[in-house]
Design a protein around this motif. Sequence first.
Motif: not given
Length: 215
Positions: A89, A92-93, A108, A110, A112-116, A118
């Motif tokens: 986390n 992540l960014a 997981t 990822i 562009e900084g987001s979890k798509i 998991e």
Amino acid sequence: MTCKQLTVPFFYTSGHIQQHVFKVYQELCSSRTDKGSNHHLLLVSNTKGPSEDNTVEKRREIAIRCLIVYLGEKEEDLFKQYSDEEELNADLAMQIMKIAIIGHGPATIIVEGSKILERIDVARSCALMMGVIYALNLTYPKQLKFTFEVFQKLCLELDGQKASSKVMNLKFGIFQSRLDRPFVSEFHKNLIPAFLVLLHCVLLNFKALFLSLLS
């Protein structure tokens, strides 16, 4: 792509790629002494006997990792290891497109900084990432262009007629490996060129017949 099943063709075709890549990768590693190559050589060896690595999911993951190195690219450009969820986390960014793995657990995706997506195994995450890329209209990472080309044109059989020389060489090597298997006899091998000659003769006769009808 919106209506195409991803995991079934991806795993079916990657199964044919797996043994060929293992064989070629071991030959490649035999002339290298770096830690990465020895590490994967050990993983490949472990999948041949009883061990925690001898699972379908683990073999698929190792095959993909070996494939990336075989193509002259870096697996760390696709995969990133984390010790726990907190570390993931915090980082992540910073990630544009990655498959994150926490310890020896699931992966997981990822973007562009987001979890798509998991809690999926590593190999499945590679197949599903292709769907994410198409759905969001993203471009393949430049540093992994050959890896994603194999995913698209060999594993998913999308636009496979147009491929780079590196991917075409891999495709030919897989085809040749399948011919070299014990259950493929010399008789069956000889059928292939004979069939091509027959097909050529049929096409020539068809062309002659077509021209005669026009005249």
